[in-house]
Design an enzyme around this catalytic site. Structure first.
Site, short mmCIF file in Angstrom:
data_model
loop_
_atom_site.label_atom_id
_atom_site.label_comp_id
_atom_site.label_asym_id
_atom_site.label_seq_id
_atom_site.Cartn_x
_atom_site.Cartn_y
_atom_site.Cartn_z
N CYS A 129 0.79 -1.22 0.00
CA CYS A 129 0.00 0.00 0.00
C CYS A 129 0.83 1.28 0.00
O CYS A 129 1.98 1.30 0.41
CB CYS A 129 -0.87 0.07 1.24
SG CYS A 129 -1.85 -1.39 1.49
N GLY B 124 0.83 0.50 -5.18
CA GLY B 124 -0.36 -0.34 -5.21
C GLY B 124 -1.22 0.03 -6.39
O GLY B 124 -1.54 1.20 -6.57
N ASN C 15 -0.69 0.93 5.71
CA ASN C 15 0.39 0.28 4.97
C ASN C 15 1.17 -0.57 5.97
O ASN C 15 1.70 -0.04 6.95
CB ASN C 15 1.31 1.35 4.36
CG ASN C 15 2.52 0.77 3.65
OD1 ASN C 15 3.54 1.44 3.53
ND2 ASN C 15 2.43 -0.45 3.19
N GLY C 16 1.21 -1.87 5.72
CA GLY C 16 1.94 -2.75 6.62
C GLY C 16 1.19 -4.04 6.84
O GLY C 16 0.36 -4.44 6.02
N TYR D 27 14.27 -1.81 -3.74
CA TYR D 27 13.36 -1.96 -4.88
C TYR D 27 12.08 -1.12 -4.84
O TYR D 27 11.72 -0.50 -5.84
CB TYR D 27 12.97 -3.45 -5.03
CG TYR D 27 11.88 -3.61 -6.07
CD1 TYR D 27 12.15 -3.41 -7.41
CD2 TYR D 27 10.57 -3.90 -5.68
CE1 TYR D 27 11.14 -3.50 -8.37
CE2 TYR D 27 9.57 -3.99 -6.63
CZ TYR D 27 9.86 -3.79 -7.96
OH TYR D 27 8.87 -3.87 -8.88
#
Ligand code: SF4
Length: 494
Positions: free
Chosen positions: A19, A45, A118-119, A260
């Site tokens: 996310c 995302g 996010n996570g 990345y």
């Protein structure tokens, strides 16, 4: 996560960030700011998107697809709220449904609450069970819903958002960067280890929090700083208040953000991602030199690393592979052979650039290796005399439980084969991975402050059935892989 390929643009089922989040407090309507911010965070995302704003109550729009597909101009014109949050999400096949799209909104006796997360929460099942016993009903299977129900429960019982935020984070274990809208107020929360990124910026009194600083650059905001591990901020037009959760003395920033996931033009925890990647390439060139003629990146993910490698090696950097940006994602194709066709549709070699050349091919990491094998073959078929692969990250061997979608050990080729065997599998003339020490040097972070769980199998928090980190010094991992490698002769085919 299904599995395939290198962690490059071309691996169809490569690991993905789950996310990107954003939040905004202003004297002006914020829907357009959120929209543009999310478009900039789209790389985090691509399967669902949404925003929620406060207009006497929380109103939201979310849906499946890219940001511009989900949010129309009419939607944006219709939102007049001056505080709001937004979300872009990637989800694994099967759970890619609207129910799991965010922001999630709940109505409570305290008021409306919206969440963008996010996570990944490690103890979500336990909290869900506990809340279910207290009578809370769950609509989805996501850990994000567990977070919002837990917060709602605290809000209802304390009637005090700050206290509720402190209390409810006590129960959460895992990685969480959160954008929250509690009635008209935006809060941002970063977990006590700072695993996923989150930062704060300002433009003419409009305050914004975002997963990555690149959102600020593109929208003309001033980057203020990263949120600290365990920090909660409350945004208001013109400023913010900050308070801190109990936190350990070290952090555990995800190394993969620099390697990345994040955009190269983002600054994460004080380190420009682009600089980190160039330095990775430099370290790689020192650790794994090779007689060659040119350095070719796997675009886009290996580009900055290739620059660093070429500079130290004194070799020309050549764009020997061109990416077609308009081919749709190949993960919808179930058969391996079709996936490989997908790689060819996405990447085309510049024959005159690689013909009769000894090529150093640079990519960021390897998961299963099948896609990278195809890329090596494409370069070879274009006439390269030799293809030497260099990877800007140590071998990935373990799942991520903290927000990156790689879930099973079986998907990692590094668990099945030694480095020379992987080199043979991808049909490279030689293969070299960056060492753990080289990675830490390139990130310019203390080893204590980064998560290396997917490389070491040791995680910064307790995960049932897994090892906790710091059991062994980094050199032990290097030793283990060296011992393995000496069992095999180096891969040399010519
Ligand atoms: S396990 Fe790997 S991908 Fe997951 S948070 Fe840690 S470093 Fe990042």
């Amino acid at each position: 996560m299904s599995s395939d390929g290198a962690v490059s643009e071309y691996s169809d089922l490569r690991p993905r960030e789950k996310c990107g989040i954003i939040g905004c407090a202003s004297e002006q309507p914020v829907a357009t700011e959120l929209y543009y911010g999310l478009r900039i965070l789209q790389h985090r995302g691509q399967e669902s998107a949404g925003i929620a704003v406060f207009e006497g109550e929380i109103k939201s729009k979310r849906g499946m697809g890219l940001v511009h597909e989900v949010l129309t101009k009419d939607d944006l014109m219709g939102f007049r709220g001056r505080s709001g949050i937004g979300h872009v999400r990637y989800s694994t096949a099967g759970s890619s449904v609207l129910d799991n799209a965010q922001p999630i909104v709940v109505k409570t006796s305290y008021g409306d609450v919206a969440l963008a997360h996010n996570g990944e929460i490690v103890n979500a099942a336990e909290i869900r069970e506990d809340l279910s016993r207290k009578g809370w009903a769950f609509m989805t299977t996501s850990d994000s819903e567990v977070i919002i129900r837990l917060l709602a429960n605290e809000l209802v019982s304390t009637g005090d958002p700050r206290r509720a935020l402190k209390e409810f984070t006590n129960r959460l274990q895992g990685a969480y960067s959160l954008a929250l809208l509690i009635n008209d107020t935006v809060y941002a929360v970063r977990d006590p280890l700072g695993i996923r990124p989150l930062c704060i910026g300002e433009r003419e009194g409009t305050m914004m929090i975002a997963s990555e600083s690149v959102a600020f650059d593109a929208l003309g905001y001033r980057f203020i700083r990263d949120l600290k591990a365990g920090e909660i901020v409350e945004l208001r037009p013109g400023g913010f208040d900050s308070f801190r959760l109990p936190h350990p003395t070290h952090s555990a920033h995800c190394m993969f953000e620099w390697v990345y996931f994040a955009r190269p033009d983002s600054v994460i925890d004080g380190r420009l991602v682009y600089d980190a990647r160039v330095k990775i390439g430099q370290e790689l060139a020192r650790e794994h030199p090779v007689d060659a003629d040119i350095v070719v990146p796997v675009p886009e993910s290996g580009r900055a690393q290739a620059q660093g490698y070429a500079a130290v090696a004194g070799l020309p950097l050549v764009e020997g592979l061109i990416k077609n940006r308009y081919i749709e994602r190949t993960f919808i194709m179930p058969e391996q052979s079709e996936r490989e066709v997908g790689v060819m549709l996405k990447l085309n070699p510049i024959r005159s650039a690689v013909k009769n050349k000894r090529v150093v091919l640079i990519d960021d990491s390897i998961i299963r290796g099948t896609t990278l094998r195809k890329i090596v073959q494409i370069v070879r078929q274009a006439g390269a005399k030799e293809v030497h692969v260099r990877i800007g990250c140590p071998p990935i061997r373990s799942p991520c439980f903290l927000g990156i979608d790689m879930k099973t050990r079986e998907q990692f080729i590094a668990n099945e084969k030694t480095v020379p065997e992987i080199g043979e599998f991808i049909t490279a003339d030689s293969l070299g991975y960056l060492s753990m020490r080289g990675l830490i040097n390139a990130l310019k972070q203390s080893r204590d402050d980064v998560c290396l769980g997917c490389l070491t199998g040791e995680y910064p928090i307790v995960i049932p059935g897994e090892k906790v980190r710091k059991e062994k010094p980094l050199e032990m991992f290097a030793e283990a892989s060296r011992r393995k490698e000496t069992r095999k002769s180096a891969v040399k085919k010519h």
